[in-house]
Design a protein around this motif. Structure first.
Motif, PDB file in Angstrom:
ATOM      1  N   THR A 114     122.918  25.133   4.299  1.00 46.99           N
ATOM      2  CA  THR A 114     122.722  26.631   4.394  1.00 46.99           C
ATOM      3  C   THR A 114     123.898  27.532   3.643  1.00 46.99           C
ATOM      4  O   THR A 114     125.073  26.764   3.722  1.00 46.99           O
ATOM      5  N   SER A 299     120.318  33.656   7.670  1.00 46.65           N
ATOM      6  CA  SER A 299     120.063  32.165   7.550  1.00 46.65           C
ATOM      7  C   SER A 299     118.648  32.130   7.656  1.00 46.65           C
ATOM      8  O   SER A 299     118.084  32.442   8.795  1.00 46.65           O
ATOM      9  N   GLU A 343     121.926  21.890   8.274  1.00 48.90           N
ATOM     10  CA  GLU A 343     122.988  22.510   8.921  1.00 48.90           C
ATOM     11  C   GLU A 343     123.644  21.537   9.953  1.00 48.90           C
ATOM     12  O   GLU A 343     122.737  20.793  10.773  1.00 48.90           O
ATOM     13  N   THR A 348     127.590  25.882  12.582  1.00 49.79           N
ATOM     14  CA  THR A 348     126.987  27.115  12.840  1.00 49.79           C
ATOM     15  C   THR A 348     127.181  27.997  13.941  1.00 49.79           C
ATOM     16  O   THR A 348     126.737  28.905  14.334  1.00 49.79           O
ATOM     17  N   ASP A 420     131.903  22.699   3.009  1.00 46.66           N
ATOM     18  CA  ASP A 420     130.462  22.142   2.787  1.00 46.66           C
ATOM     19  C   ASP A 420     130.780  20.727   2.099  1.00 46.66           C
ATOM     20  O   ASP A 420     129.723  20.213   1.568  1.00 46.66           O
TER      21      ASP A 420
END
Length: 878
Positions: A114, A299, A343, A348, A420
């Motif tokens: 994401t 998103s 994700e 998140t 990430d």
């Protein structure tokens, strides 16, 4: 893949692929998104146009083995942060659009975590259009002049396509325009939404080469989303109801007669321009499920699929109208898929429905990964495992592409920021595995068999006819009825045909002559037209032969070029494979070298530790030997010393015992003399009183060891004492087993009960027990104070169910021998004084006291009815 249109009549199936059909690997590309801020840590480095390298950030410097590794991954093409949308489209999507116009299918999807730029890559922004708007623009730039009228091509409900003539298409168009419930497609003349305006600049427009001019085209678009593993149509019009809004209905997947998957009931809109098609896309994009998360402001919560379907049919032999043959209709489609990003809910901050959406997204991506792994295993290992396409709607919808229905390409979007890193590592492994999957190359569409260039010849004929007519002053093509009238009026006029007299011989011959003249002129005009048509036809045939020759030459050159390109491509793929293999071998060599170094260090440390332990062991052994020698000397000295001490003590004890025995003998002699004198009439004088030995002090008692004689004190011999026996109260009516085991203690040292008619045994046996009903066990032992005690353990003999005997113990009787201290009593005799004057009363009284014997009976604590407990205690004054 050529798709045949469905009809009511039986359809021919597409030709089967040959077993040795060529395969192409899945094209995997990588696009790196720019960092948000310049100071942000980056974990991805673009090494070359096909390779990137991942650096572990500061928080992940060590892996599970405690080592730091930099991993490299290769792709077909790597697009850095400075690559524009135009370059990306030119290299990735443009070949798929060329295949779409050529009648072949294609699948392009974006994959990544994401916030990695997947939606921007697919859609873009004003002035920076993504792959989708540029694909639409290229399609309509290529087929614009050859599009059919609206509703000439008509979709059915079974993934097929029908062809209508111009009259039916006109009626369908009027019906749809007059039918209000049917939504109208947006017109290109309407005002364009400013959010999607100028997506593609005019100078960036593309146009496909080699478009078939002898065919008519029509474009249909549809837009769906897969949300929580359910399919929804984003173009479906739902009635607006503010009070009770109706939720959208999910769609189902079906399989047509060609075994291709499609969404049943999905709305397909026919579009005539790129602007109109993108307006339709944007209308559905506003309905797509998006949400604000901690990592992405918008998103995507679903997978979106935009399908571009191109229908094409050849023109008839005249090149004027579409061929009304359903089997000649070719349908190809291009699927542009924007996959939702994988994700982690912890990053998140998802809650409630967001957690459920993230779980379904991750599950569908996991199913896609599983299908790719099984495909790869089947191709590399020659297995035939079932690919789990049906576990997810995404894989089930596109299973035909992986089975050889078209080309498959994937763009891996990555975010180089350090947060990430872990997710990006998983994405890279999936991309590396996907590149090893091969998809069968789609077949070319069949040739209709008509002469090529029909549309061009028809257009040239119309232009030439119009030019000729203009030269003669006639009308152009659009005024064809006037041309016919002018041709009729160009003939000589007819004379007056009025007959006034039946005998008129002038009018009829004049009319006949005029008609013959007109017929002759008409015949001359027909001959001239035929000659002109033959000349034009010969010129057209000559041009056709020249064109065919050129086409054959071009086709031959293209074949040679294709072979060379194929050889070059094979060489490139072989070089890439060898380079990749070389990198892998180098990486393995590095790992082995590191492992060898670690093993050598461990070996040296273990050898050093072994040497240290050997030295320690030698020292301990030598110390042990010295200690053994020392202890042997100490033991021998101690043993010798104790032997001497024991010998001394034994001699002392023997001397002491001899003294005691002598004293006892003397006393017995005196006692015998006293007893003998008591029977004579005259009483002798008592012997002189001996001084008693001094009683030892308390300290001497503590220091001297407590010892007793090995044999009991002798009983007086003059008056033997018979053991006192007591019969059992019920001995007359009961039968006893007298068990006296063999021991090292004499059983006759203490008084014991006498049981009449008892069976004496040294060990119990079944024969003795069967004849008796009572049991007694005699057990003697030395007590803790050195005295002897006897225990009589009694029990009852009972019968068992199996026919045997068992003893149940009921009581215990204890007999104990003790030394009793009797207080001294002085005896005054009424007789005369002793004969010898040196005796005294104290001496006589002491002897009398020594000769007194007390018998004491005491009962045990747990006596049964068969015996009375008794014991004998001998007491004497020390």
């Amino acid at each position: 893949m050529n798709r045949q249109m469905k009809g009511k009549t039986p359809r021919r199936h597409p030709p089967k692929k040959p077993p040795n059909s060529q395969k192409d690997p899945v094209g995997v590309y990588c696009r790196v998104r720019p960092l948000g801020t310049e100071n942000e840590e980056c974990c991805i480095e673009v090494i070359s146009s096909t390779t990137i390298q991942l650096h572990a950030p500061e928080g992940f410097k060590t892996n599970r083995n405690g080592e730091y590794k930099e991993t490299q991954y290769s792709f077909k093409k790597v697009f850095g942060v400075s690559v524009s949308q135009t370059e990306l489209f030119d290299f990735v999507a443009k070949p798929l659009v060329d295949d779409l116009i050529s009648g072949k299918n294609g699948l392009l999807f974006t994959y990544g975590v994401t916030g990695s730029g997947k939606t921007f890559t697919m859609t873009g922004s004003p002035g920076q259009g993504g792959l989708l708007p540029r694909s639409l623009d290229m399609i309509f730039n290529s087929i614009g002049p050859y599009q059919a009228k609206r509703y000439v091509f008509k979709t059915d409900d079974k993934n097929g396509m029908e062809v209508q003539n111009d009259v039916d298409a006109l009626l369908e168009r009027q019906k749809r325009e007059n039918n209000l419930p049917v939504p109208k497609t947006p017109s290109s003349r309407q005002k364009v939404d400013p959010e999607i305006a100028d997506m593609v600049k005019q100078e960036e427009a593309y146009k496909a080469d080699g478009v078939d001019e002898d065919s008519s085209y029509s474009v249909f678009v549809s837009y769906i989303e897969i949300y929580n593993n359910y399919i929804y149509d984003l173009l479906e019009e739902t009635p607006d109801d503010a009070i009770k809004p109706k939720p959208p209905q999910s769609k189902i997947l079906r399989e047509d007669q060609n075994h291709n998957m499609y969404v049943a009931g999905c709305m397909e809109v026919e579009v005539k321009s790129a602007e109109e098609a993108f307006q339709v896309f944007w209308r559905g994009q506003k309905k797509r499920k998006v949400a604000n998360t901690r990592l992405n402001r918008e998103s995507s919560r679903s997978h979106s699929v935009f399908i571009i379907k191109l229908a094409q049919a050849p023109l008839d032999a005249d090149g004027d109208n579409i061929l009304q043959d359903k089997n000649q209709v070719t349908v190809s489609q291009l699927c542009l898929v924007d996959l939702a990003g994988s994700e982690r809910t912890g990053r998140t901050g998802a809650e409630g429905n967001r957690i459920r959406e993230a779980g379904n997204i991750n599950q569908s991506l996991l199913t896609l990964r599983t299908c790719i792994e099984v495909l790869r295993e089947n191709q590399m290992c020659g297995t035939n495992k079932m690919v789990p396409y049906r576990d997810s709607k995404v894989t089930h919808l596109f299973k035909n592409y992986f089975d050889g229905e078209g080309k498959v390409k994937m763009i891996v979007c990555v975010n180089p920021k350090a947060d990430d890193y872990e997710e990006t590592l998983l994405v890279m492994r999936f991309a590396e595995m996907t590149q090893e999957v091969e998809v069968a190359r789609p077949m070319d569409r069949p040739i209709c068999g008509f002469t090529p260039g029909r549309r061009h010849r028809n257009q040239a004929f119309k232009e030439e006819l119009s030019r000729k007519l203009e030269e003669r002053g006639g009308p152009v093509d659009r005024d064809m009825p006037l041309v016919v009238d002018n041709l009729v009026y160009s003939l000589p006029p007819l004379p007056s045909c009025e007959l006034t007299d039946p005998h008129d011989d002038i009018t009829l011959p004049r009319l006949i002559e005029a008609l013959q003249n007109r017929h002759r002129i008409r015949q001359m005009m027909i001959d001239g037209c035929l000659n002109l048509a033959n000349v034009i036809k010969s010129k057209f045939q000559e041009l056709d032969s020249n064109l065919i020759t050129r086409d054959n030459f071009i086709h031959e050159q293209n074949g040679k070029l294709f072979e060379k390109d194929k050889v070059i491509q094979n060489n490139k793929s072989e070089i890439e494979r060898l380079e990749k293999k070389t990198r892998m071998q180098e990486h393995k060599i590095d790992i082995l070298q590191k492992a060898t170094k670690i093993y050598e260090d461990d070996k040296r440390s273990l050898q050093h530790e072994l040497e240290t332990r050997d030295q320690r062991l030698h020292r301990e052994q030598s110390e042990k030997r010295r200690m053994e020698q020392r202890m042997q000397g100490v033991v021998s000295d101690t043993q010798l010393r104790w032997e001497k001490e024991c010998e001394r003590r034994v001699n002392a004890m023997q001397l002491e015992m001899q003294n005691k025995l002598w004293v006892k003998d003397e006393k017995l002699k005196q006692l015998k003399a006293i007893v003998t004198e008591s029977k004579t009439p005259g009483r002798p004088e008592p012997p002189p009183r001996q001084t008693q030995p001094k009683r030892p002090s308390r300290e001497e008692k503590r220091s001297a060891p407590a010892k007793r004689s090995a044999s009991p004190s002798p009983l007086p011999t003059s008056t033997p004492v018979r053991p006192l026996h007591r019969r059992s109260r019920s001995a007359g009516g009961e039968k006893w087993v007298d068990h006296k085991p063999t021991t090292n203690v004499d059983l006759g040292t203490v008084l014991q009960p006498v049981i009449p008619n008892a069976i004496q045994v040294s060990a119990p046996n079944e024969k003795a027990l069967s004849k008796c009903d009572r049991y007694v066990l005699t057990h003697q032992e030395v007590a803790s104070d050195g005295e002897i005690q006897t225990k009589l353990i009694k029990g009852e003999v009972i019968k068992t169910r199996g026919g045997g005997q068992a003893v149940q113990f009921t009581d215990i009787e204890t007999l104990r021998q003790e030394i009793t201290t009797v207080p001294s009593r002085k005896r005054r005799s009424s007789e005369g004084k002793p004969t010898n004057g040196d005796g005294s009363d104290g001496t006589w009284t002491d002897v009398e006291t020594r000769c007194s014997v007390a018998l004491e009976m005491r009962a045990g604590s747990n006596m049964g009815p068969g015996f009375e407990g008794h014991g004998i205690t001998k007491r004497r004054k020390p």
